[in-house]
Design an enzyme around this catalytic site. Structure first.
Site, PDB file in Angstrom:
ATOM      1  N   ARG A 153       0.829  -1.218   0.000  1.00 43.83           N
ATOM      2  CA  ARG A 153       0.000   0.000   0.000  1.00 43.83           C
ATOM      3  C   ARG A 153       0.857   1.260   0.000  1.00 43.83           C
ATOM      4  NH1 ARG A 153      -4.140  -2.839   3.931  1.00 43.83           N
ATOM      5  NH2 ARG A 153      -2.239  -3.305   5.050  1.00 43.83           N
ATOM      6  N   ARG A 231      11.152   0.269   8.432  1.00 41.43           N
ATOM      7  CA  ARG A 231      11.680  -0.098   9.748  1.00 41.43           C
ATOM      8  C   ARG A 231      13.197  -0.149   9.655  1.00 41.43           C
ATOM      9  NH1 ARG A 231       7.554   0.773  11.884  1.00 41.43           N
ATOM     10  NH2 ARG A 231       6.149  -0.625  12.970  1.00 41.43           N
ATOM     11  N   GLU A 260      15.932   2.601  17.816  1.00 33.69           N
ATOM     12  CA  GLU A 260      15.328   3.907  18.117  1.00 33.69           C
ATOM     13  C   GLU A 260      15.144   4.072  19.622  1.00 33.69           C
ATOM     14  OE1 GLU A 260      11.748   4.056  15.763  1.00 33.69           O
ATOM     15  OE2 GLU A 260      12.872   3.746  13.917  1.00 33.69           O
ATOM     16  N   HIS A 278      11.306   9.116  13.271  1.00 38.84           N
ATOM     17  CA  HIS A 278      10.155   8.211  13.048  1.00 38.84           C
ATOM     18  C   HIS A 278       8.831   8.996  13.032  1.00 38.84           C
ATOM     19  CE1 HIS A 278       8.762   3.785  13.500  1.00 38.84           C
ATOM     20  NE2 HIS A 278       7.831   4.489  12.895  1.00 38.84           N
TER      21      HIS A 278
HETATM   22  C1  8YV Z   1       4.175   4.222  14.857  1.00 42.61           C
HETATM   23  C2  8YV Z   1       4.641   2.984  12.832  1.00 42.61           C
HETATM   24  O1  8YV Z   1       3.434   3.148  15.293  1.00 42.61           O
HETATM   25  O2  8YV Z   1       2.619   2.518  11.744  1.00 42.61           O
HETATM   26  C3  8YV Z   1       3.684   2.093  12.148  1.00 42.61           C
HETATM   27  O3  8YV Z   1       4.008   0.910  11.993  1.00 42.61           O
HETATM   28  O4  8YV Z   1       5.772   2.678  12.966  1.00 42.61           O
HETATM   29  C4  8YV Z   1       4.212   4.313  13.363  1.00 42.61           C
HETATM   30  O5  8YV Z   1       3.085   4.826  12.824  1.00 42.61           O
HETATM   31  C5  8YV Z   1       3.816   5.463  15.520  1.00 42.61           C
HETATM   32  O6  8YV Z   1       4.912   5.717  16.276  1.00 42.61           O
HETATM   33  C6  8YV Z   1       2.603   5.428  16.391  1.00 42.61           C
HETATM   34  O7  8YV Z   1       2.662   6.352  17.402  1.00 42.61           O
END
Ligand code: 8YV
Length: 312
Positions: A153, A231, A260, A278
């Site tokens: 996506r 990631r 991180e 991030h």
């Molecule tokens: C985090 C993310 O979860 O969607 C994901 O997989 O890595 C991010 O959107 C974000 O830090 C949520 O607060």
């Protein structure tokens, strides 16, 4: 009595207020004596809300005998043990789609930032260097060869944006997609050889760990740029530092890192690297939509109806 919910990290005030209407919320990250807390509350915790970047450890989920649902405020579910969820019978949900545009926008923003040296340009003005002469030239973002590793996506949303750049678009992923006209490569190495800007947009899995390794980075080459919005685990960060240090890559733009919030000091010192903490889905609008989806999943679960976006 309201069910107990563990909140793993800070959320927006609106989302926290909504959670508190429904649950007895415990902020895990503020609990100093976690063992004592678990001893007292473990049986009462039925839900966890966590981020995609954080997930929940196998040990913590194992310590909660009545855990029913882990609602991820994010699309990635790599930090939740899905085998454990299936075996134990707790549900897992995420927030796909609502964050796709933001992450794709950031991938484009980072690509332009690193090619056109926007951070350096900003600093050039603020520091007064402009008064002593023009900034050195940067590199064009349009009409370049872009490679997308992971055409899901988010990868597709990046590709659509790149079409407006008159870019050559190639991709690599789990397989050739029959309805996609972009050039397909069966390995990241072959993709890296065929592009100038390699954008990493695949999900983190055991198979994709360090898939962008030293060989791929070297193949991207001295004119190449790496952009990662998925990631940190997909990129061998040590190899990235080495290749950048030796001038083997033109630059990199990174929103995600292996450990991180720790970023290798070497990267922090590099002018040809753009760094972000991030923030792929970190806009007011998208965080609002993500919160709505997390709450909808929790409400559906506790009402015994179908979950809007289940993972398990
Ligand atoms: C985090 C993310 O979860 O969607 C994901 O997989 O890595 C991010 O959107 C974000 O830090 C949520 O607060």
């Amino acid at each position: 009595m309201k069910a107990g919910l563990l909140q793993m990290y800070p959320l927006t005030p609106q989302m926290e207020a909504e959670l508190q209407k429904r649950f007895r919320v415990h902020r895990w990250y503020e609990i100093s004596d976690k063992q004592a807390f678990l001893q007292a509350e473990r049986g009462a915790i039925k839900a966890i809300v966590t981020g995609g970047h954080l997930g929940v450890s196998h040990e913590l989920a194992a310590a909660l005998p009545n855990l029913e649902i882990v609602a991820i405020n994010g699309v990635g579910f790599d930090k939740v043990d899905l085998h454990q969820a299936r075996a134990r019978g707790f549900r897992v949900t995420n927030t796909p789609d609502v964050l796709t545009e933001d992450v794709a926008d950031l991938a484009i923003g980072l690509s332009i930032a690193v090619l056109r040296q926007l951070v350096r340009a900003d600093n050039y003005v603020r520091s007064g260097q402009w008064k002593s002469g023009e900034m050195p030239l940067s590199n064009k973002a349009s009409r370049r060869r872009y490679g997308i590793y992971g055409l899901g996506r988010i990868g597709k949303a990046i590709a659509i944006r790149l079409e407006a750049f008159n870019a050559d678009i190639a991709y690599c992923g789990r397989g050739k997609q029959p309805d996609v006209a972009y050039e397909y490569h069966s390995s990241p190495l072959s993709l890296a050889r065929a592009c100038d800007v390699l954008i990493v947009a695949a999900a983190a899995t055991p198979e994709t760990r360090h898939v962008i390794d030293r060989g791929v980075l070297e193949a991207l080459g001295t004119n190449g740029v790496l952009v990662n919005i998925s990631r940190g685990s997909l990129v061998d960060e040590k190899a990235l530092v080495d290749v950048l240090t030796s001038g083997g890559l033109r630059g990199a733009a990174l929103d995600v890192f292996e450990n991180e919030p720790h970023v290798p000091q070497e990267l922090i010192g590099m002018q040809n690297v753009v760094l972000a903490p991030h923030i792929g889905a970190a806009t007011h609008e998208t965080r609002g939509e993500m919160a709505t989806l997390v709450l909808a999943n929790l409400d559906a679960h506790f009402a015994g109806t179908e979950l809007p976006t289940p993972v398990v």
